[in-house]
Scaffold this active site. Structure first.
Site, PDB file in Angstrom:
ATOM      1  N   ARG A   1       0.869  -1.410   0.127  1.00  0.00           N
ATOM      2  CA  ARG A   1       0.029   0.128   0.001  1.00  0.00           C
ATOM      3  C   ARG A   1       0.866   1.284   0.063  1.00  0.00           C
ATOM      4  NH1 ARG A   1      -2.898   1.212   5.350  1.00  0.00           N
ATOM      5  NH2 ARG A   1      -1.440   3.080   5.574  1.00  0.00           N
TER       6      ARG A   1
ATOM      7  N   HIS B   1      -3.962   4.965   4.412  1.00  0.00           N
ATOM      8  CA  HIS B   1      -4.995   4.085   4.292  1.00  0.00           C
ATOM      9  C   HIS B   1      -5.883   4.640   3.111  1.00  0.00           C
ATOM     10  CE1 HIS B   1      -8.582   1.468   5.171  1.00  0.00           C
ATOM     11  NE2 HIS B   1      -8.997   2.434   5.628  1.00  0.00           N
TER      12      HIS B   1
ATOM     13  N   TYR C   1       2.681   6.270  11.929  1.00  0.00           N
ATOM     14  CA  TYR C   1       2.663   4.636  12.139  1.00  0.00           C
ATOM     15  C   TYR C   1       3.694   3.975  11.254  1.00  0.00           C
ATOM     16  CZ  TYR C   1      -1.191   4.210   8.739  1.00  0.00           C
ATOM     17  OH  TYR C   1      -1.999   4.302   7.635  1.00  0.00           O
TER      18      TYR C   1
END
Ligand code: TPP
Ligand code: MG
Lengths: 327, 343
Positions: free
Chosen positions: B259, B263, B272
């Protein structure tokens, strides 16, 4: 015309619809060889085969979700959830998914499925086999919620539910299954969803109810009839959508309304019926709308004394009627 | 993740899996370029305040396209139950860039939900794509039900159920996989494992390194392959599709992907995820890998690649103009199509 119990009427409806339409099939726990724990599908596996009478794994969310998928694909699944109390694992799929699919695909897909479940108490079912979950579903636009109380209505409404092109939660009161008998015409007929029925005519007051408490309400009305007071009893039959017209017409005639249900009192079907009456028939009322319902405790208890204390019985309904009439 | 990143380098055009030929790879590459261009545009339009919410497919394209090609080549008919990150599935199945952008801008005429839903949600049954829900993993049992209906009617449909790694933690996924396997239903469960569910890394999501290892618990085959590698992804998907089509039941195919972006456009991954980790992941860019493979076989040049990118840019520009010019849905539509209209 035959005399049947409610469970026999449910069975007849499904059998006839499965004979009529090859896209109708049944899935659920123990529905096959066992014929369902209440025997709603007794004998079906022999007539229709295990392709159309599917014993599923013990997984309610999958039963509902698979039914949603099959319904979108053009089948007409009847999903049996063994007890109304086990509707909660199904909730996500019915309330979250099935109800929104026509809206959320802008009409490209729809969900012609029925979720059937035996619900309700006064059967010593205790906390996890007595619940009336209708209000949770009735709150959800996109679902129809049907609660028949007689064999005639059970058969006709279940046929309507199976033929509905939108999802239907079909709740069968388990105490009525064998306790309530009645005339059922032979062959095909449909009772339309969303239409209430006047089960007893009268002019002194209106009781609006559904499910098992219909029968207790009729008992209470019978007692008052012995004193020359005729109470009208409206059986909603469908709790979503509610047949406002029948309710309002009756209340405009009698000027007094008592709403009765077994589900707990607050924020349920009775609250909605009361609001409809208050909004649209205020000028006709000679007394405030009153309610008799289960108390606001988490669920119906097991001990006979506690269960009786929970249950809106004929005595309690009669007492409330007297208060209403004296007001 | 037990994936040999070097394996693609040894891949040659000589050992393509059956059903996949060189022209397919060229075609897939052209799709990748278009979809990446579109995806980048959508992200930019979010940053311009035009697209309210975006979940990017960047890094997942090879996995998604390989699965679609495997379905096309190995099933007589198929259906895709996608999730929000599957832009390459929807577009390769015929959702045009204009239609996709109508969705991201929530404009009238959006074909999946009439812009009632988040982008990429709703259904285009004529293009074999259904993505009903925003509630993670609820669609897996729908896919199983669709497959059940197909099997009952004797139709040759294979159903692909797409989900992320995080989705596999949902109880309903277990129920659906077990159900499908017990009933031997024609389903391919495709897990696009990008190793994150929003911010939660895979090792906090599950105590296994491969989601596919769970397949044994359902009595079905499970494999993990490099999902940035079109050829490997195709081979794994094709085998699963064929098993389903033969009536032998479902399979679980885990495609190890990356990815590249947060998100969604609402997420800030810097809190993170280390930049170095993303830089490292970029080395597996599915576009670069497929281009290298095609070049090694003499099927792609830098000039041809530039042409593809230019034509994709023009197509996406035109789509952007069309979508921006479109009106929002009329407000009186809000009450419509809750129930079937009768009478
Ligand atoms: C039931 C549910 N819980 C939480 C969310 C919020 N949510 C949306 S996507 C997501 C992470 C999903 O991760 P994964 O399945 O790995 O897919 P990815 O986005 O990485 O492709 C979460 C927690 C949701 N949509 N539904
Ligand atoms: Mg993920």
């Amino acid at each position: 015309m035959a005399i049947m119990t409610v469970i026999e009427a449910v069975r007849e409806a499904m059998r006839e619809e499965m004979r009529r339409d090859a896209s109708v099939f049944i899935l659920g726990e123990d529905v096959g060889r066992r014929g369902g724990v209440f025997l709603a599908t007794q004998g079906f596996i022999d007539e229709f085969g295990e392709q159309r009478v599917i014993d599923t794994p013990l997984a309610e969310a999958a039963i509902a979700g698979v039914a949603v998928g099959a319904a979108m694909a053009g089948m007409r699944p009847i999903a049996e959830v063994q007890f109304g109390d086990f509707m909660f694992p199904v909730f996500n799929q019915i309330v979250g998914e099935a109800a929104r699919i026509r809206y959320g695909t802008n009409g490209k897909l729809h969900v012609p499925m029925v979720v059937r479940s035996p619900y309700g108490g006064h059967v010593r079912g205790g906390l996890f086999h007595s619940q009336s979950p209708e209000a949770y579903f009735a709150h959800t636009p996109g679902l129809k919620v049907v609660t028949p109380a007689t064999p005639y209505d059970a058969k006709g409404l279940l046929k309507a539910a199976i033929r509905s092109n939108d999802p239907v939660v079909f709740l069968e009161h388990k105490r009525t299954y064998r306790a309530v008998r009645g005339e059922v015409p032979d062959g095909d007929y449909v009772v339309p969803i969303g239409v209430a029925d006047i089960k007893r005519a009268g002019d002194a007051a209106t009781i609006v109810t559904y499910g098992l408490t219909l029968h207790y309400s009729l008992q209470a009305a019978e007692v008052l009839a012995g004193e020359g007071v005729e109470v009208e009893v409206v059986d909603l039959r469908t709790v979503s959508p509610i047949d406002r017209e029948t309710v309002l017409e009756s209340v405009r005639k009698t000027s007094r309304a008592l709403v009765v249900h077994e589900d707990n009192l607050s924020l349920g079907v009775g609250a909605e019926v009361s609001a409809i009456i208050a909004e649209h028939a205020f000028d006709s009322l000679d007394a405030p709308v009153m309610r008799v319902a289960g108390p606001d405790i988490p669920a119906m208890p097991f001990a006979p004394t506690l269960e009786a204390a929970y249950m809106p019985t004929a005595d309690k309904i009669e007492a409330a009627l007297r208060r209403l009439l004296e007001y | 993740m037990a994936v040999d990143n070097a394996s693609i380098m040894t891949q040659t055009m000589n050992d393509l899996p059956s059903g996949l030929n060189a022209e397919d790879l060229v075609d897939i590459y052209a799709n990748m370029v278009l979809i990446r261009t579109l995806d980048e545009r959508i992200w930019a339009m979010n940053r311009q305040g035009k697209a309210a919410i975006v979940a990017s497919s960047q890094g997942h394209e090879a996995a998604q396209l390989a699965s679609v090609w495997a379905l096309r080549h190995h099933a007589k008919d198929y259906f895709c139950f996608t999730y929000y990150r599957d832009l390459a599935v929807t577009v390769s199945q015929g959702l045009t860039p204009t239609e996709a952008l109508l969705g991201f801008l929530a404009k009238e005429g959006e074909p999946m939900s009439g812009a009632r839903q988040f982008p990429q949600h709703g259904a285009i049954p004529d293009r074999k794509v259904i993505n009903i829900s925003n509630v993670v993993a609820t669609h897996i049992s729908h896919a199983v039900g669709w497959a059940l209906a197909a099997k009952m009617r004797g139709e040759p449909t294979v159903v692909a159920a797409y989900m992320g790694d995080g989705a596999t933690s949902q109880g309903e996924v277990h129920e659906a996989m077990n159900f499908a396997s017990v009933m031997k239903l024609p389903v391919v469960f495709i897990v696009e494992n990008n190793k994150y569910a929003i911010s939660v890394p895979q090792h906090r999501q599950m105590n296994v390194t491969e989601v596919s290892s769970r397949a044994v618990g359902y009595g079905m085959p499970g494999v993990t392959v490099d999902g940035t590698d079109v050829v490997a992804s195709y081979a794994a998907c094709a085998e699963a599709v064929e098993r389903a089509a033969r009536g032998e039941g479902p399979s679980l195919v885990e495609l190890d992907v990356e990815r590249y972006l947060p998100h969604t456009s609402d997420d800030d991954d810097s809190v993170y995820r280390a930049k170095e980790e993303i830089d490292e992941a970029r080395k597996r860019d599915p576009l670069a890998k497929l281009k290298a493979l095609l070049q090694s076989a003499g099927l792609m040049t830098d000039e041809r690649d530039a042409e593809l990118r230019e034509s994709a840019r023009r197509e996406v520009d035109a789509a952007t103009d069309a979508a921006e010019a479109a009106p929002f849905p009329p407000d009186d539509d809000v009450l419509e199509r809750v129930f079937e209209e009768v009478g």
